[in-house]
Design a protein around this motif. Structure first.
Motif, PDB file in Angstrom:
ATOM      1  N   VAL A 275       7.428  -0.767  -7.146  1.00 28.29           N
ATOM      2  CA  VAL A 275       8.415   0.079  -7.778  1.00 28.29           C
ATOM      3  C   VAL A 275       9.506  -0.776  -8.394  1.00 28.29           C
ATOM      4  CG1 VAL A 275       9.522   0.379  -5.541  1.00 28.29           C
ATOM      5  CG2 VAL A 275      10.024   1.977  -7.355  1.00 28.29           C
ATOM      6  N   THR A 276       9.773  -0.503  -9.665  1.00 29.65           N
ATOM      7  CA  THR A 276      10.852  -1.218 -10.322  1.00 29.65           C
ATOM      8  C   THR A 276      12.019  -0.268 -10.560  1.00 29.65           C
ATOM      9  OG1 THR A 276       9.543  -0.827 -12.293  1.00 29.65           O
ATOM     10  CG2 THR A 276       9.585  -3.070 -11.432  1.00 29.65           C
ATOM     11  N   ASP A 277      11.707   0.913 -11.065  1.00 24.60           N
ATOM     12  CA  ASP A 277      12.741   1.934 -11.171  1.00 24.60           C
ATOM     13  C   ASP A 277      12.098   3.265 -10.788  1.00 24.60           C
ATOM     14  OD1 ASP A 277      12.271   3.483 -14.094  1.00 24.60           O
ATOM     15  OD2 ASP A 277      11.368   1.485 -13.881  1.00 24.60           O
ATOM     16  N   PRO A 278      12.910   4.249 -10.471  1.00 28.07           N
ATOM     17  CA  PRO A 278      12.381   5.501  -9.930  1.00 28.07           C
ATOM     18  C   PRO A 278      11.340   6.179 -10.819  1.00 28.07           C
ATOM     19  CG  PRO A 278      14.746   5.415  -9.638  1.00 28.07           C
ATOM     20  CD  PRO A 278      14.374   4.219 -10.427  1.00 28.07           C
ATOM     21  N   GLU A 279      11.415   5.905 -12.122  1.00 25.76           N
ATOM     22  CA  GLU A 279      10.469   6.578 -13.016  1.00 25.76           C
ATOM     23  C   GLU A 279       9.079   5.957 -12.948  1.00 25.76           C
ATOM     24  OE1 GLU A 279      11.121   9.337 -14.651  1.00 25.76           O
ATOM     25  OE2 GLU A 279      13.205   9.341 -13.961  1.00 25.76           O
ATOM     26  N   ILE A 352      15.690   1.355  -3.430  1.00 23.01           N
ATOM     27  CA  ILE A 352      15.158   2.427  -4.269  1.00 23.01           C
ATOM     28  C   ILE A 352      15.115   3.724  -3.466  1.00 23.01           C
ATOM     29  CG2 ILE A 352      13.107   3.204  -5.486  1.00 23.01           C
ATOM     30  CD1 ILE A 352      13.984   0.964  -7.018  1.00 23.01           C
ATOM     31  N   TRP A 353      14.702   3.596  -2.225  1.00 26.60           N
ATOM     32  CA  TRP A 353      14.585   4.796  -1.378  1.00 26.60           C
ATOM     33  C   TRP A 353      15.919   5.522  -1.281  1.00 26.60           C
ATOM     34  CZ3 TRP A 353      17.016   5.849   3.334  1.00 26.60           C
ATOM     35  CH2 TRP A 353      16.557   6.979   4.009  1.00 26.60           C
ATOM     36  N   LYS A 354      16.979   4.744  -1.148  1.00 27.21           N
ATOM     37  CA  LYS A 354      18.298   5.362  -1.022  1.00 27.21           C
ATOM     38  C   LYS A 354      18.643   6.162  -2.267  1.00 27.21           C
ATOM     39  CE  LYS A 354      21.969   4.247   1.744  1.00 27.21           C
ATOM     40  NZ  LYS A 354      23.140   3.482   2.133  1.00 27.21           N
ATOM     41  N   LYS A 355      18.179   5.631  -3.414  1.00 23.34           N
ATOM     42  CA  LYS A 355      18.478   6.304  -4.672  1.00 23.34           C
ATOM     43  C   LYS A 355      17.717   7.614  -4.799  1.00 23.34           C
ATOM     44  CE  LYS A 355      19.038   2.580  -7.647  1.00 23.34           C
ATOM     45  NZ  LYS A 355      18.310   1.808  -8.663  1.00 23.34           N
ATOM     46  N   ILE A 356      16.434   7.582  -4.450  1.00 21.55           N
ATOM     47  CA  ILE A 356      15.597   8.737  -4.756  1.00 21.55           C
ATOM     48  C   ILE A 356      15.299   9.601  -3.545  1.00 21.55           C
ATOM     49  CG2 ILE A 356      14.534   7.604  -6.718  1.00 21.55           C
ATOM     50  CD1 ILE A 356      12.133   7.057  -4.985  1.00 21.55           C
ATOM     51  N   ASN A 357      15.861   9.234  -2.417  1.00 24.91           N
ATOM     52  CA  ASN A 357      15.621   9.968  -1.179  1.00 24.91           C
ATOM     53  C   ASN A 357      15.804  11.476  -1.339  1.00 24.91           C
ATOM     54  OD1 ASN A 357      15.292  10.563   1.482  1.00 24.91           O
ATOM     55  ND2 ASN A 357      17.378  10.010   2.049  1.00 24.91           N
ATOM     56  N   GLN A 358      16.849  11.851  -2.071  1.00 20.01           N
ATOM     57  CA  GLN A 358      17.158  13.280  -2.200  1.00 20.01           C
ATOM     58  C   GLN A 358      16.255  13.984  -3.212  1.00 20.01           C
ATOM     59  OE1 GLN A 358      19.117  14.811  -0.114  1.00 20.01           O
ATOM     60  NE2 GLN A 358      19.525  12.834   0.849  1.00 20.01           N
ATOM     61  N   ASN A 371       2.272   7.294  -9.818  1.00 19.04           N
ATOM     62  CA  ASN A 371       0.841   7.043 -10.004  1.00 19.04           C
ATOM     63  C   ASN A 371       0.251   6.577  -8.692  1.00 19.04           C
ATOM     64  OD1 ASN A 371       1.356   7.292 -12.819  1.00 19.04           O
ATOM     65  ND2 ASN A 371       2.138   5.176 -12.723  1.00 19.04           N
ATOM     66  N   ILE A 372      -0.785   7.258  -8.263  1.00 18.74           N
ATOM     67  CA  ILE A 372      -1.410   6.861  -7.018  1.00 18.74           C
ATOM     68  C   ILE A 372      -2.847   6.426  -7.300  1.00 18.74           C
ATOM     69  CG2 ILE A 372      -1.954   7.565  -4.670  1.00 18.74           C
ATOM     70  CD1 ILE A 372       0.137   9.723  -4.903  1.00 18.74           C
ATOM     71  N   ASN A 373      -3.147   5.188  -6.947  1.00 17.31           N
ATOM     72  CA  ASN A 373      -4.516   4.687  -7.116  1.00 17.31           C
ATOM     73  C   ASN A 373      -5.162   4.517  -5.768  1.00 17.31           C
ATOM     74  OD1 ASN A 373      -4.185   4.286  -9.910  1.00 17.31           O
ATOM     75  ND2 ASN A 373      -2.996   2.440  -9.407  1.00 17.31           N
ATOM     76  N   VAL A 374      -6.426   4.849  -5.717  1.00 16.95           N
ATOM     77  CA  VAL A 374      -7.141   4.663  -4.463  1.00 16.95           C
ATOM     78  C   VAL A 374      -8.274   3.671  -4.679  1.00 16.95           C
ATOM     79  CG1 VAL A 374      -8.490   5.778  -2.678  1.00 16.95           C
ATOM     80  CG2 VAL A 374      -6.612   7.002  -3.740  1.00 16.95           C
ATOM     81  N   THR A 375      -8.360   2.672  -3.838  1.00 19.57           N
ATOM     82  CA  THR A 375      -9.481   1.751  -3.849  1.00 19.57           C
ATOM     83  C   THR A 375     -10.179   1.876  -2.509  1.00 19.57           C
ATOM     84  OG1 THR A 375      -7.913   0.299  -4.922  1.00 19.57           O
ATOM     85  CG2 THR A 375     -10.100  -0.598  -4.490  1.00 19.57           C
ATOM     86  N   VAL A 376     -11.473   1.983  -2.534  1.00 19.73           N
ATOM     87  CA  VAL A 376     -12.194   2.112  -1.274  1.00 19.73           C
ATOM     88  C   VAL A 376     -13.138   0.932  -1.114  1.00 19.73           C
ATOM     89  CG1 VAL A 376     -13.706   3.548   0.115  1.00 19.73           C
ATOM     90  CG2 VAL A 376     -12.082   4.613  -1.435  1.00 19.73           C
ATOM     91  N   LYS A 377     -13.100   0.322   0.034  1.00 20.76           N
ATOM     92  CA  LYS A 377     -14.025  -0.768   0.329  1.00 20.76           C
ATOM     93  C   LYS A 377     -14.890  -0.321   1.496  1.00 20.76           C
ATOM     94  CE  LYS A 377     -11.049  -4.431  -1.258  1.00 20.76           C
ATOM     95  NZ  LYS A 377      -9.914  -5.227  -0.838  1.00 20.76           N
ATOM     96  N   THR A 378     -16.160  -0.239   1.266  1.00 23.03           N
ATOM     97  CA  THR A 378     -17.042   0.259   2.311  1.00 23.03           C
ATOM     98  C   THR A 378     -17.949  -0.852   2.791  1.00 23.03           C
ATOM     99  OG1 THR A 378     -17.081   2.284   1.044  1.00 23.03           O
ATOM    100  CG2 THR A 378     -18.609   2.128   2.885  1.00 23.03           C
ATOM    101  N   GLU A 379     -18.219  -0.834   4.060  1.00 25.24           N
ATOM    102  CA  GLU A 379     -19.213  -1.763   4.574  1.00 25.24           C
ATOM    103  C   GLU A 379     -20.236  -0.982   5.364  1.00 25.24           C
ATOM    104  OE1 GLU A 379     -18.203  -5.568   6.446  1.00 25.24           O
ATOM    105  OE2 GLU A 379     -16.200  -5.190   5.622  1.00 25.24           O
TER     106      GLU A 379
END
Lengths: 396, 372
Positions: A275-279, A352-358, A371-379
């Motif tokens: 995270v760099t800025d809240p946006e 950052i958390w303090k800024k956007i907590n509310q 943006n949420i990315n999911v990576t799955v590693k299966t064995e």
């Protein structure tokens, strides 16, 4: 003379101070409450206050004979008593008057709250207050949400266990080894969530008279102070995988158009937030799975080159799909940070958390925009004890 | 009353070392994690505990050093040497009053907490009175007996405390420790102040040093003794944060009790480990109260030489009982404790430093050191 007098006085003092205890309650006179159910009373709202119905499940020791004695003779091992009112504590006192026993909460194991109660703003938190505040109730009490009436859950007649609350408690403890069914949330956890105004998921159950069914999860949104949505079993699996709970159990997928079951032995997840800025919040979730192939409807010979890799890829795709579905549901449909990403921000990106907590999952709603990315590693560790269970020619 | 015949009034260096943690571990341990957590962020509270702890260790060392330069002399006599008799009288008297306050506070908190958790219907007055009677019994006997009692109790207290922590290992979540180092200076200062209040009682060194058989070895032993509660407190604090998280810790009235209640081991007996925990906690408070009472007597008797010990005991115990019943509710008890703690810390620190500085300037005490 004075010496003798002082001795006599001393003996009396000792007699008075040591002979008895103000708070002594004989064990037969204690009513052991092991389960509680909280419903909305049929009167609904009266004078601006919600009317609640509290059902206490008392253990009745004479009915709890050991199986070998067989002397329990059809006695029930429990007794359910209900009463209504506005304050839970007042109701509990009222219930105490209805039985000849002193209510004793230290052995309370499960609290079941009906979905109606949970859906009314503030009410769930107010109900939980009693359990958090009372010194007799432990922080390890499990809390679940009932679809329909919570009272009915305590009336389950399990075939192999005499006391419904104990049966429910056991099931909740064993649910760790199944997918899609979650770890029970405890009073202590709820206290933390409520303090931080975080969103969380409670498991939702229903009963058919003899058994307990998992329906999925109820999503409690911290900023709204109520349950605002529910997750189905598939969503729950995604939720568990993302939050890195100790999931064990099957994932069914198709490999070369045939159903194949993969059993998770170990799962864990790592969440990294950039995270760099809240946006611009990028959340990377890495899920690592380890397990084995348990069942296949097709023909899988793992010794063949590349098969394991292909299987792993299929499983990863399947799991990514499941996880993404849960994320989308949480971000778009429900709009609550059930994965507790805000806690991760709090821990690793305090400024950052303090800024956007509310404005995390309400107000500006940075959670839905991230943006949420999911990576799955299966064995795949092994494929059971045989490499082939049926002759190929039969299949083809 | 005849005093205990075999009770020889000399104490060994080790007994002094044990007496310090026995004195420091008292009522505060139950609420300590909360009061520290509310001032800090994440797990930063341990830093405050450590800073206050190091300062206290230093203070203990200074006190021991000061008292050791006048071997086998009670506080009143070496204080008179340094700052004239009248001033020393006032100092000793204030110490006596403070320790009476500490004992009264301990009696009340013990009664209050036991009533909250153990006896619903027993009035707090009765719980406190019964406790006070046991304390009086202990104080009326020989002083050497007290030190042996400490020797007996402290290992048990430490063992049970550590046991509660170990069985909680199952519930810890190390990530609860994050974020770290986010508290601002103001928060740290407040937390250091609060933690220093939990280390009060160390001024017993000034008084008990007169009985130590080999005073020159005492400063080191006192420092070692003082580090025991510091380590225990820091461990306890970190465990509370790891088990409950920072938010819940700062809102639990007595996090340490909840830590004991959290334990769920197979086998029903260990499900109620808080019962055992309460027992050792009561023992901890008992040793604190007894020593505070004893110091009060010691201090008063050095000022008023003609009064008998038993007369003082009979006069002081009702006074303490009355004092302990002054606060009405839990918030007033807290205020009582805060005021008392602040005065005690400030007074014992300044007295020690003033005495050392004046002794240096006037060169008193240095002779004794050379002759040794």
């Amino acid at each position: 003379m004075t010496k003798r007098l002082s001795r006599v006085m001393g003996s009396f003092l000792v007699l008075i101070l040591l002979s008895s205890c103000w708070d002594a309650v004989n064990i037969e006179e204690r009513g052991f409450i092991i389960g509680m159910a909280i419903d909305l009373s049929e009167d609904g709202k009266k004078d601006g206050e919600y009317q609640l119905t509290l059902t206490n499940q008392f253990a009745v020791p004479p009915g709890l004979g050991t199986p070998s004695q067989g002397g329990s003779g059809g006695d029930k091992g429990f007794m359910n008593i209900s009463s209504s009112g506005t304050s839970l504590y007042a109701i509990a006192q009222d219930l105490a008057n209805q039985t000849n026993k002193m209510p004793f909460f230290e052995h309370l194991k499960v609290v079941i709250v009906s979905e109606e109660v949970a859906a009314i703003p503030e009410l769930f938190a107010n109900v939980m207050d009693v359990f958090i505040r009372n010194r007799d109730t432990r922080r390890g009490i499990k809390v679940i949400i009932a679809k329909g009436k919570a009272m009915d859950i305590l009336n389950i007649q399990p075939e192999n266990e005499q006391v419904p609350a104990r049966y429910i408690n056991k099931i909740l403890e064993n649910s760790l080894s199944k997918t899609g069914e979650m770890k029970p949330v405890k009073v202590g956890d709820i206290h933390e969530f409520l303090l931080l105004r975080n969103s969380f998921v409670l498991s939702e159950v229903s009963s058919d008279g003899t058994k307990l069914h998992f329906e999925g999860g109820s999503v409690y949104k911290g900023s709204d102070n109520k349950v605002i949505g529910s997750l189905n079993k598939q969503d729950m699996l995604g939720y568990e995988l993302i939050t890195g709970q100790a999931v064990q159990g099957p994932i069914v997928f198709t490999y070369k158009d045939k159903l194949t079951a993969y059993s998770i032995r170990e799962a864990n997840s790592k969440v990294k937030i950039k995270v760099t800025d809240p946006e611009n919040i990028d959340i990377h979730v890495t899920i690592k799975l380890e397990g084995e192939i348990q069942e296949t409807f097709g023909k899988v010979i793992i010794q063949d080159k590349g098969v394991i890799q292909a299987l792993e890829k299929e499983i990863s795709n399947k799991v990514t799909e499941i996880a993404n579905q849960s994320i989308e549901k949480a971000q778009q449909e429900i709009g609550a940070d059930i994965f507790n990403f805000s806690e991760n921000l709090h821990r690793h990106h305090y400024k950052i958390w303090k800024k956007i907590n509310q404005d995390w999952d309400h107000g500006e709603n940075y959670f839905s925009k991230s943006n949420i990315n999911v990576t799955v590693k299966t064995e795949v560790r092994s494929d059971g004890v045989v490499d082939e269970s049926k002759n190929k020619t039969i299949e083809e | 009353m005849k005093s205990f015949k075999n009770g020889d009034e000399k104490i060994s260096v080790n007994e002094l070392m044990i007496a310090i943690p026995s004195m420091v571990i008292g009522v505060g341990i139950l609420s300590l994690p909360r009061v520290i957590a509310v001032e800090t962020i994440g797990s930063d509270g341990w830093i405050a505990l450590a800073i206050a702890g190091i300062a206290t260790v230093l203070m203990v060392w200074l006190m021991a050093k000061l008292a050791a330069s006048f071997p086998h002399q009670p506080f009143f006599s070496y204080a008179s040497l340094i700052v004239s008799k009248p001033v020393a009288k006032v100092m000793t008297f204030i110490f006596a009053i403070l320790f009476i306050g500490v004992a009264a506070y301990d009696i009340r908190v013990l009664g209050h907490t036991s009533q909250q958790y153990l006896f619903d219907h027993t009035p707090v007055e009765v719980v406190s009175l019964s406790f006070l009677l046991v304390v009086v019994y202990a104080v009326a006997g020989s002083r050497a007996g007290l030190f042996r009692l400490n020797m007996l109790f402290l290992p048990l207290i430490i063992f049970i405390l550590l046991f509660v922590l170990v069985v909680n290992l199952k519930w810890i979540d190390v990530s609860n420790l994050l974020p770290v180092f986010k508290t601002d200076i103001k928060g740290y200062l407040k937390a250091v102040h609060t933690s220093s209040l939990s280390y009060i009682g160390i001024s017993i060194v000034l008084f008990y040093m007169a009985f130590v058989d080999r005073p020159h070895k005492a400063p080191k032993a006192a420092m070692i003794g003082m580090s025991i509660p510091i380590i225990l407190y820091i461990l306890g604090y970190l465990f509370c944060i790891m088990v409950f998280g920072h938010a819940a810790t700062s809102h639990l009235l007595f996090p340490t009790i909840d830590l004991a209640k959290r334990v769920e081991l197979p086998g029903a007996i260990l499900e109620r480990i808080e019962a055992v925990f309460f027992v050792v906690w009561t023992m901890g408070v008992f040793t604190t109260t007894v020593m505070a009472f004893d110091i009060a007597i010691l201090a008063l008797r050095s000022v008023f030489k003609r009064i008998k010990k038993m007369t003082l005991v009979l006069f002081l115990s009702p006074t303490m009982y009355y004092l302990s019943m002054v606060p009405n509710d839990s918030s007033q008890i807290t205020i009582f404790g805060d005021i008392l703690g602040n005065i005690t810390v400030i007074f014992s620190f300044t007295t020690t430093i003033v005495l050392i500085v004046i002794a240096k300037i006037r060169g008193v005490g240095s002779n004794d050191k050379k002759t040794k």
